[in-house]
Design a protein around this motif. Structure first.
Motif, PDB file in Angstrom:
ATOM      1  N   GLU A   1       0.863  -0.921  -0.152  1.00  0.00           N
ATOM      2  CA  GLU A   1       0.181   0.229  -0.167  1.00  0.00           C
ATOM      3  C   GLU A   1       1.115   1.479   0.180  1.00  0.00           C
ATOM      4  O   GLU A   1       0.621   2.066  -0.826  1.00  0.00           O
ATOM      5  CB  GLU A   1      -0.935   0.490   1.272  1.00  0.00           C
ATOM      6  N   PRO A   2       2.287   1.332   0.754  1.00  0.00           N
ATOM      7  CA  PRO A   2       3.089   2.535   0.133  1.00  0.00           C
ATOM      8  C   PRO A   2       3.663   2.810  -0.774  1.00  0.00           C
ATOM      9  O   PRO A   2       3.436   3.992  -1.126  1.00  0.00           O
ATOM     10  CB  PRO A   2       3.923   2.344   1.783  1.00  0.00           C
ATOM     11  N   VAL A   3       4.032   1.402  -1.193  1.00  0.00           N
ATOM     12  CA  VAL A   3       4.006   1.874  -2.596  1.00  0.00           C
ATOM     13  C   VAL A   3       3.045   1.916  -3.607  1.00  0.00           C
ATOM     14  O   VAL A   3       3.837   3.150  -4.901  1.00  0.00           O
ATOM     15  CB  VAL A   3       4.854   0.017  -3.070  1.00  0.00           C
ATOM     16  N   TRP A   4       1.778   1.733  -3.431  1.00  0.00           N
ATOM     17  CA  TRP A   4       0.901   1.986  -4.373  1.00  0.00           C
ATOM     18  C   TRP A   4       0.152   3.608  -4.263  1.00  0.00           C
ATOM     19  O   TRP A   4       0.163   4.322  -5.161  1.00  0.00           O
ATOM     20  CB  TRP A   4      -0.770   1.870  -4.051  1.00  0.00           C
ATOM     21  N   GLU A   5       0.824   3.803  -3.118  1.00  0.00           N
ATOM     22  CA  GLU A   5       0.449   5.495  -2.325  1.00  0.00           C
ATOM     23  C   GLU A   5       1.202   6.670  -3.044  1.00  0.00           C
ATOM     24  O   GLU A   5       1.023   7.244  -4.130  1.00  0.00           O
ATOM     25  CB  GLU A   5      -0.112   5.239  -0.937  1.00  0.00           C
ATOM     26  N   GLN A   6       2.697   6.057  -3.263  1.00  0.00           N
ATOM     27  CA  GLN A   6       3.798   6.611  -3.873  1.00  0.00           C
ATOM     28  C   GLN A   6       4.132   7.091  -5.024  1.00  0.00           C
ATOM     29  O   GLN A   6       3.512   8.090  -5.661  1.00  0.00           O
ATOM     30  CB  GLN A   6       5.406   5.768  -3.314  1.00  0.00           C
ATOM     31  N   VAL A   7       3.348   5.886  -6.110  1.00  0.00           N
ATOM     32  CA  VAL A   7       3.527   5.904  -7.063  1.00  0.00           C
ATOM     33  C   VAL A   7       2.404   6.655  -7.927  1.00  0.00           C
ATOM     34  O   VAL A   7       2.437   7.596  -8.702  1.00  0.00           O
ATOM     35  CB  VAL A   7       3.592   4.293  -7.738  1.00  0.00           C
ATOM     36  N   ARG A   8       1.224   5.923  -6.714  1.00  0.00           N
ATOM     37  CA  ARG A   8      -0.078   6.693  -7.905  1.00  0.00           C
ATOM     38  C   ARG A   8      -0.304   8.335  -7.621  1.00  0.00           C
ATOM     39  O   ARG A   8      -0.600   8.828  -8.500  1.00  0.00           O
ATOM     40  CB  ARG A   8      -1.123   6.142  -7.094  1.00  0.00           C
ATOM     41  N   ARG A   9       0.601   8.617  -6.369  1.00  0.00           N
ATOM     42  CA  ARG A   9       0.451  10.228  -5.547  1.00  0.00           C
ATOM     43  C   ARG A   9       1.413  10.835  -6.835  1.00  0.00           C
ATOM     44  O   ARG A   9       1.020  11.990  -6.989  1.00  0.00           O
ATOM     45  CB  ARG A   9       1.247  10.101  -4.363  1.00  0.00           C
TER      46      ARG A   9
END
Length: 217
Positions: A21-29
């Motif tokens: 989830e932190p990776v998804w958030e970083q990439v999408r943000r």
């Protein structure tokens, strides 16, 4: 209290087995910012559980001026690139999968695209333990709709009521519950589920070490 004997355990992937989830958030943000969009305070929680197409369409609503297909392809490419540096399994994930696979039939119902599911399972050497894996790309609706969990049960040829699901997010908990499965919540400390979603869980565990065969038999 008497235990409830289950025949199968269906895992979520992101936030349950992989600390993604932190990776998804970083990439999408970063992707939204780079393309002139505006990340909202509830964006990450809303995205958790969405299928690839639903997530891409939502990022477009935030102001990314590309087609959903273009958005999805770019985000998936970046996620796959991040995983090349290693898959961030959550503590106890491998042991929990191996422990339960010795007693139960295992499935996986994930909102990740098929490409990333395969990358994670191959890199972590966990594929052999799952009889079937389902991406919400392969069903009509993403979580919180029950489609992914219902499809996993169908492929396993086991009634949903005889399955337990392991989830972390609000949408995931609602999805598995709507499918008729008993739901075990293992909340992620940084992305906790809503109280009303947590309330429908059969069990709430502090971590994967607490997910034992004895709990389900």
């Amino acid at each position: 209290m008497l235990g409830v004997v289950m025949e199968a355990c269906v895992f979520d992937l992101d936030g349950v087995l992989v600390d993604s989830e932190p990776v998804w958030e970083q990439v999408r943000r970063a992707y939204v910012a780079d393309h002139g969009g505006t990340w909202q305070p509830d964006t990450q929680s809303r995205l958790m559980g969405m299928s690839t197409g639903e997530g891409a369409a939502y990022l477009r609503e935030l102001g990314v001026r590309l087609t959903p297909d273009e958005i999805a392809e770019s985000v998936i490419d970046q996620m796959a690139e991040r995983y090349q540096d290693g898959v961030p399994l959550l503590p106890g994930a491998r042991e929990a999968v191996q422990r339960l696979a010795a007693r139960f039939t295992l499935g996986l119902a994930s909102s990740s695209p098929r490409r990333l599911i395969d990358v994670v399972l191959d890199a972590s050497e966990l594929r052999e333990y799952f009889v079937t894996t389902v991406s919400t790309e392969e069903v009509a609706r993403g979580k919180p709709a029950p489609d992914g969990y219902l499809e996993a049960a169908r492929r396993l040829e086991i009634y949903p009521k005889d399955c337990v699901a392991v989830e972390d997010s609000s949408n995931g908990l609602r999805s598995a519950h709507a499918a008729g499965m008993r739901v075990i919540a293992v909340p992620h400390a940084d992305y906790p589920p809503d109280d009303d979603a947590l309330a429908i869980a059969w069990r709430v565990l502090p971590d994967l070490d607490a997910l034992t065969v004895e709990l389900l038999t």
